[in-house]
Design a protein around this motif. Structure first.
Motif, PDB file in Angstrom:
ATOM      1  N   SER A 151      17.327  28.778 -44.368  1.00  0.00           N
ATOM      2  CA  SER A 151      16.016  29.154 -44.922  1.00  0.00           C
ATOM      3  C   SER A 151      15.870  28.640 -46.347  1.00  0.00           C
ATOM      4  O   SER A 151      16.608  29.055 -47.244  1.00  0.00           O
ATOM      5  CB  SER A 151      15.846  30.677 -44.919  1.00  0.00           C
ATOM      6  OG  SER A 151      15.933  31.194 -43.608  1.00  0.00           O
TER       7      SER A 151
ATOM      8  N   LEU B 135      12.966  38.055 -44.943  1.00  0.00           N
ATOM      9  CA  LEU B 135      13.718  37.210 -44.008  1.00  0.00           C
ATOM     10  C   LEU B 135      14.157  37.927 -42.728  1.00  0.00           C
ATOM     11  O   LEU B 135      13.973  37.323 -41.644  1.00  0.00           O
ATOM     12  CB  LEU B 135      14.909  36.556 -44.724  1.00  0.00           C
ATOM     13  CG  LEU B 135      14.585  35.271 -45.500  1.00  0.00           C
ATOM     14  CD1 LEU B 135      15.800  34.713 -46.190  1.00  0.00           C
ATOM     15  CD2 LEU B 135      13.956  34.241 -44.600  1.00  0.00           C
TER      16      LEU B 135
ATOM     17  N   VAL C  39      20.715  30.867 -47.209  1.00  0.00           N
ATOM     18  CA  VAL C  39      19.500  31.032 -48.014  1.00  0.00           C
ATOM     19  C   VAL C  39      19.555  30.039 -49.171  1.00  0.00           C
ATOM     20  O   VAL C  39      20.527  30.020 -49.939  1.00  0.00           O
ATOM     21  CB  VAL C  39      19.377  32.465 -48.565  1.00  0.00           C
ATOM     22  CG1 VAL C  39      18.054  32.643 -49.284  1.00  0.00           C
ATOM     23  CG2 VAL C  39      19.509  33.470 -47.441  1.00  0.00           C
TER      24      VAL C  39
ATOM     25  N   ARG D 185      23.147  33.547 -41.874  1.00  0.00           N
ATOM     26  CA  ARG D 185      22.005  32.855 -42.466  1.00  0.00           C
ATOM     27  C   ARG D 185      22.400  32.196 -43.792  1.00  0.00           C
ATOM     28  O   ARG D 185      23.153  32.754 -44.591  1.00  0.00           O
ATOM     29  CB  ARG D 185      20.842  33.821 -42.711  1.00  0.00           C
ATOM     30  CG  ARG D 185      19.571  33.116 -43.211  1.00  0.00           C
ATOM     31  CD  ARG D 185      18.426  34.075 -43.393  1.00  0.00           C
ATOM     32  NE  ARG D 185      17.970  34.621 -42.128  1.00  0.00           N
ATOM     33  CZ  ARG D 185      17.102  34.008 -41.322  1.00  0.00           C
ATOM     34  NH1 ARG D 185      16.630  32.812 -41.647  1.00  0.00           N
ATOM     35  NH2 ARG D 185      16.703  34.590 -40.205  1.00  0.00           N
TER      36      ARG D 185
END
Length: 363
Positions: free
Chosen positions: A260, A197, A238, A236
């Protein structure tokens, strides 16, 4: 010889019964006259059981697969009852241990009692107090039939006592999920996603979603996802999601570079991901319990929890399905403004040991 049958009805059940399996194996190695069978009500081809699961948990795969695989809960209940009856007819059994609140668990409980075999319920006394939930009905039936009620805390003791259980039936043994977490603490595996990532420990938020009602209300889910992504900012998110959930979520987050979706992880990889997160957003009670054990801020997408200790003294906060509350909670995680938490009573990793000792004493 004491013959124990340990039954799992879905993947999460294995995570809770694994410590019991290891405890029985240890007792056998120490000279105890005891044996067990691990029974799975599903099929060997169940896609939810990743190939590494049993190695990750430190146990052998089930010795018996009932092979029941269907969506309709009433059909599943009938078929599990039929198959488990065949099992009991063919295998001498002194006690059957069931866990949690699935339709398959209830089916096994009914057949066990009809055969006059001692029935023990692990994680007894768990309630949502919403009788419209199929699992709530299952819990009431299983607890009502059980000879031994193994609870995780005093709140659950109070519930089963109010519902008529004799004090001699109820044992507060603690939270068996903690046995598994403590066993695997040094065995967790850093996933490759940290490099692809990339990710850094304590600098990302984990998102999980499984509940069908949340996935079905796409308008509100879209609002919740948008609020979460905006509140996360540069952090981020996940999301290791199973295909059915990923199919719904992925199109909704295309415009957010900080979100993501990744493939599901193995048990030990997922454990590493959540243990090292900055925060967690989930609809899973088990994930919320793990977050409390690890001291990781957790937001649960529900207005109630059967594991209230994760809220009262743990790291969990309930936001329901409210996008505004979710956004506020994620913003607090990002800013590092979260409540202090501690471990509830008897989250000490000795639950399986207590259960086995009780069974030995009652024989």
């Amino acid at each position: 010889m004491q013959n124990i049958c340990i039954v799992a009805g879905a993947r999460p059940n294995f995570i809770k019964v694994a410590p019991l399996v290891r405890a029985v194996e240890q007792a056998k190695a120490g000279g105890r006259d005891v044996d067990y069978k691990l029974v799975y009500t599903g099929a060997e081809s169940d896609p939810a059981l990743e190939p590494t699961l049993f190695d990750d948990l430190g146990i052998q795969a089930p010795g018996v697969w009932l092979g029941v695989d269907c969506v309709n809960l009433n059909e599943l209940t009938g078929r599990v009852m039929s198959e488990f009856e065949k099992y009991l007819d063919a295998n001498p059994t002194d006690v059957v241990i069931v866990v949690d609140d699935l339709a398959s668990t209830m089916a096994v409980a009914i057949v066990t009692k009809k055969h006059g075999v001692t029935l023990a319920h692990l994680v007894a006394g768990t309630r949502s107090f919403d009788i419209k939930m199929p699992k709530e009905i299952n819990r009431l039936v299983i607890d009502g039939l059980s000879d031994l009620l193994f609870t995780a805390g005093m709140g659950s003791n109070s519930i089963v006592s109010r519902e008529g259980a004799e004090l001699s039936q109820v044992y507060m043994v603690g939270n068996i999920l903690m046995d598994t977490l403590r066993f695997n603490r040094s065995r967790l595996v850093r996933p490759s996603v940290f490099d692809t990532l990339p990710l850094k420990e304590k600098e990302y938020i984990v998102f999980t979603l499984n509940r069908k009602a949340l996935l079905a209300d796409k308008d509100n889910l879209g609002r919740m996802l948008a609020a979460m992504c905006r509140a996360a900012g540069d952090v981020r998110i996940v999301a290791p999601l199973r295909p059915s959930a990923a199919e719904v979520v992925a199109p909704m987050v295309k415009g957010y570079a900080n979100f993501s979706v990744i493939d599901p992880l193995s048990y030990l990889e997922f454990g590493y991901l959540t243990a090292n997160a900055k925060g967690i957003v989930t609809d899973s009670g088990n994930v919320a319990e793990e977050a409390t054990f690890n001291g990781v801020p957790c937001v649960t997408l529900n207005s109630y929890t059967e594991h209230i200790e994760t809220v009262n003294c743990g790291s969990n906060v309930l936001v329901g399905e409210d996008a505004g509350k979710l956004g506020d909670a994620v913003a607090d995680i990002v800013k590092g403004q979260w409540k202090k938490c501690s471990l509830p009573d008897r989250w000490d990793g000795r639950t399986a040991e207590r259960i086995l000792q009780i069974l030995f004493e009652l024989k």
